[in-house]
Scaffold this motif. Structure first.
Motif, PDB file in Angstrom:
ATOM      1  N   MET B   1     -11.506 -30.459 -15.660  1.00  0.00           N
ATOM      2  CA  MET B   1     -12.580 -31.186 -16.364  1.00  0.00           C
ATOM      3  C   MET B   1     -13.322 -30.257 -17.321  1.00  0.00           C
ATOM      4  SD  MET B   1     -13.920 -34.067 -16.868  1.00  0.00           S
ATOM      5  CE  MET B   1     -15.355 -34.565 -17.762  1.00  0.00           C
ATOM      6  N   THR B   2     -14.005 -29.232 -16.756  1.00  0.00           N
ATOM      7  CA  THR B   2     -14.691 -28.256 -17.613  1.00  0.00           C
ATOM      8  C   THR B   2     -13.660 -27.512 -18.451  1.00  0.00           C
ATOM      9  OG1 THR B   2     -14.665 -26.776 -15.723  1.00  0.00           O
ATOM     10  CG2 THR B   2     -16.748 -27.869 -16.184  1.00  0.00           C
ATOM     11  N   ASN B   3     -12.479 -27.376 -17.851  1.00  0.00           N
ATOM     12  CA  ASN B   3     -11.400 -26.700 -18.548  1.00  0.00           C
ATOM     13  C   ASN B   3     -11.041 -27.404 -19.861  1.00  0.00           C
ATOM     14  OD1 ASN B   3      -9.690 -24.606 -18.729  1.00  0.00           O
ATOM     15  ND2 ASN B   3      -8.196 -25.342 -17.224  1.00  0.00           N
ATOM     16  N   THR B   4     -10.923 -28.728 -19.794  1.00  0.00           N
ATOM     17  CA  THR B   4     -10.558 -29.469 -21.003  1.00  0.00           C
ATOM     18  C   THR B   4     -11.695 -29.426 -22.028  1.00  0.00           C
ATOM     19  OG1 THR B   4     -11.364 -31.530 -20.072  1.00  0.00           O
ATOM     20  CG2 THR B   4      -9.028 -31.058 -19.786  1.00  0.00           C
ATOM     21  N   VAL B   5     -12.932 -29.459 -21.532  1.00  0.00           N
ATOM     22  CA  VAL B   5     -14.078 -29.357 -22.446  1.00  0.00           C
ATOM     23  C   VAL B   5     -14.012 -28.035 -23.193  1.00  0.00           C
ATOM     24  CG1 VAL B   5     -16.591 -29.139 -22.605  1.00  0.00           C
ATOM     25  CG2 VAL B   5     -15.587 -30.893 -21.124  1.00  0.00           C
ATOM     26  N   VAL B   6     -13.780 -26.970 -22.419  1.00  0.00           N
ATOM     27  CA  VAL B   6     -13.676 -25.638 -23.025  1.00  0.00           C
ATOM     28  C   VAL B   6     -12.547 -25.615 -24.051  1.00  0.00           C
ATOM     29  CG1 VAL B   6     -12.960 -23.264 -22.559  1.00  0.00           C
ATOM     30  CG2 VAL B   6     -14.671 -24.362 -21.103  1.00  0.00           C
TER      31      VAL B   6
END
Ligand code: ATP
Ligand code: MG
Lengths: 269, 251
Positions: B1-6
């Motif tokens: 999740m945060t990974n895709t945002v990053v």
């Protein structure tokens, strides 16, 4: 009272100076609760006849009565439900909202709507999809939604134009069985357009065979397979006899061979 | 999740920073004159200095753009509805829209400023409304004509009234098209609101600040206001996108 009386109806379309005679002096009576199929080669006017009964178009000559009323009055009174070849669902409405569309249009109260929709999704076996959207459903499921929508106002007459035309054979047979069950439950008269001979025989009390250019009724074949129509019926001798009778009427073969116990009285016109 | 945002946010941010760095180094190393291209650091410094008045100017221009956008779009949608329903109106409106589409706002702005007087915001709003009208009208008309024959038959079978057909089928079906028009219109609204100020009248918006800064050779300051115009345009654009998401989720 009969559900539909078509008397001497003709319909021609003007296409670039020429006129196409889609229907020529067609007469047909459908009794209340009766299941009648229309079958015939492409362009013989099956859809046209159905659209005239639905008053989506008007005949060039002749008259049409639906439950003793004019076709227009019957449409305004919502005396029939209609299912087209494509489901024609509104993609931005949920399944439940699609089914309740006619109820919404005709001012049925919210609670009554909700109750009826619950019954209908149950009837077509889509309860768990009530809040899904059409794009999330397969073609067969969408067509079941369209049928539920057509049944929403408990019409005494159901008009269906090749509703299973786009489905594969297996889905199609399952839908036919479901339609037989639903018709038994609702006791509606049905006029069912199809290209499939077995489908017509499996579903119908009578099969109307039409011929093209100009569109005419060539024969009306009684199918006496009884009210209980299970999957086993498809393998029975009487079913095959019905299929043969319809096929021969379609292809204009001698009608003597069609006189079997399943297809009594080929009624030539 | 945060990974895709990053993964989605990081590359453009890094790219932007690198571009700024190259710009800064390029301007200082090549000794480019500020009137050609000021360094980002100079613009940044000006941004901090003029921020209060930049904010006021953004509000003034933004309000003009918003009012023009809303009025122009509403008129476009209403006229499109009329045109799709009444053939005569369609025949009357079509040539008028074609005429509006080729009106050069550059030519219209001074005329309207004279007409409404130099102390009025109205000429800018009228210009925005005119500019916005065309894309919204054209797209809405196209959307309203998309009705499938099967839906038309269905609604006839249900003996639905014209108003019911419009509300339940035509307009929801046209929504994606209307929003295509609105997305284009939202950017155009800001651009035309800024440009309209170049032709005199009140001196309170981004456009007039940009011209006066440029006239005083205060190039970093002019660029700071240009930056404000860009931000304003982005706000309008993303706001329209957000409304579209909301509206098309449940039509
Ligand atoms: N709106 C129309 N305008 C002009 N001609 C039409 C129109 N509708 C039908 N026809 C013509 O009337 C004839 C009958 O058409 P109809 O759609 O009723 O046939 P059908 O039996 O339903 O065929 P299919 O099995 O292919 O659906 C055809 O020759 C067709 O070209
Ligand atoms: Mg047809």
């Amino acid at each position: 009272m009969s559900a539909v009386d078509v008397i001497g109806v003709s319909k021609s379309f003007a296409v670039k100076k020429a006129t196409v005679v889609a229907l020529d002096d067609v007469s047909l009576t459908v009794k209340a609760g009766e299941f009648v199929s229309l079958i015939g080669p492409s362009g013989c006017g099956k859809s046209t006849l159905l659209r005239l009964i639905a008053e989506l178009d008007s005949p060039t000559s002749g008259s049409i009565a639906v439950f003793g009323k004019t076709a227009r009055q019957a449409r305004l009174d919502q005396s029939y439900g209609i299912v087209f070849q494509s489901a024609g669902l509104l993609p931005w409405r949920s399944i439940a909202a699609n089914i309740e569309l006619p109820l919404t249009l005709h001012g049925v109260s919210r609670t009554a709507r909700r109750e009826r929709v619950a019954e209908l999704v149950e009837l077509v076996g889509l309860t768990e999809f009530a809040s899904s959207y059409p794009e999330q459903l397969s073609g067969g499921m969408q067509q079941r939604v369209a049928i539920a929508r057509a049944l929403a106002e408990r019409p005494g007459l159901l008009l269906m134009d090749e509703p299973f035309g786009a489905l594969d054979e297996m889905t199609r047979e399952r839908m036919q069985a479901e339609l037989v069950r639903m018709c038994a439950e609702t006791a509606a008269a049905v006029i069912f357009v199809t290209h499939s001979i077995p489908e017509a025989v499996f579903l119908s009390d009578r099969v109307v065979v039409m011929s093209p250019r100009p569109g005419r009724i060539r024969a009306v074949i009684d199918i006496a397979l009884g009210d209980v129509r299970g999957e086993k019926l498809r393998e029975e001798e009487s079913f095959f006899a019905g299929v043969t009778a319809v096929r021969e009427a379609l292809h204009g073969a001698p009608e003597s061979t069609a006189a079997t116990n399943a297809a009594r009285g080929v009624d030539s016109r | 999740m945060t990974n895709t945002v990053v993964r989605r946010v990081l590359p453009p941010v890094v790219l932007g920073l690198v571009a700024l760095l190259v710009w800064e180094l390029g301007v200082t190393l090549a000794r480019i004159q500020p009137y050609l291209l000021p360094a980002p650091s100079a613009i940044g410094k000006q941004l901090a200095v003029v921020f209060p008045s930049l904010w006021v100017a953004m509000l003034a221009t933004g309000l003009n753009a918003l009012i023009g956008l809303v009025v122009g779009s509403l008129m476009a949608i209403v006229f499109a509805l009329l045109a799709s329903r009444v053939r005569v109106i369609d025949h009357i409106i079509a040539p008028i829209v074609a005429a509006i589409a080729v009106v050069p706002i550059v030519a219209l702005a001074p005329v309207l400023t004279t007409m409404f007087g130099a102390t009025s915001e109205s000429p800018r709003r009228v210009i925005v409304a005119i500019v916005v009208f065309v894309p919204v009208f054209v797209n809405t008309v196209r959307g309203l004509r998309q009705m499938l024959p099967v839906h038309r038959d269905l609604m006839q079978a249900y003996a639905a009234s014209n108003w019911q057909v419009t509300r339940m089928v035509t307009v929801p079906g046209a929504l994606p098209y209307i929003f295509t028009g609105l997305n284009i219109a939202s950017s155009l609204a800001v651009i035309s609101a800024v440009v309209a100020e170049y032709f005199g009248g009140l001196q309170n918006g981004l456009g007039s600040r940009i011209t006066s800064a440029a006239a005083n050779s205060a190039y970093p300051r002019a660029w700071a206001y240009v930056l404000g115009a860009i931000v304003l345009g982005l706000i309008f654009f993303t706001a329209t996108l957000a409304i579209e998401k909301l509206a098309t989720r449940r039509r």
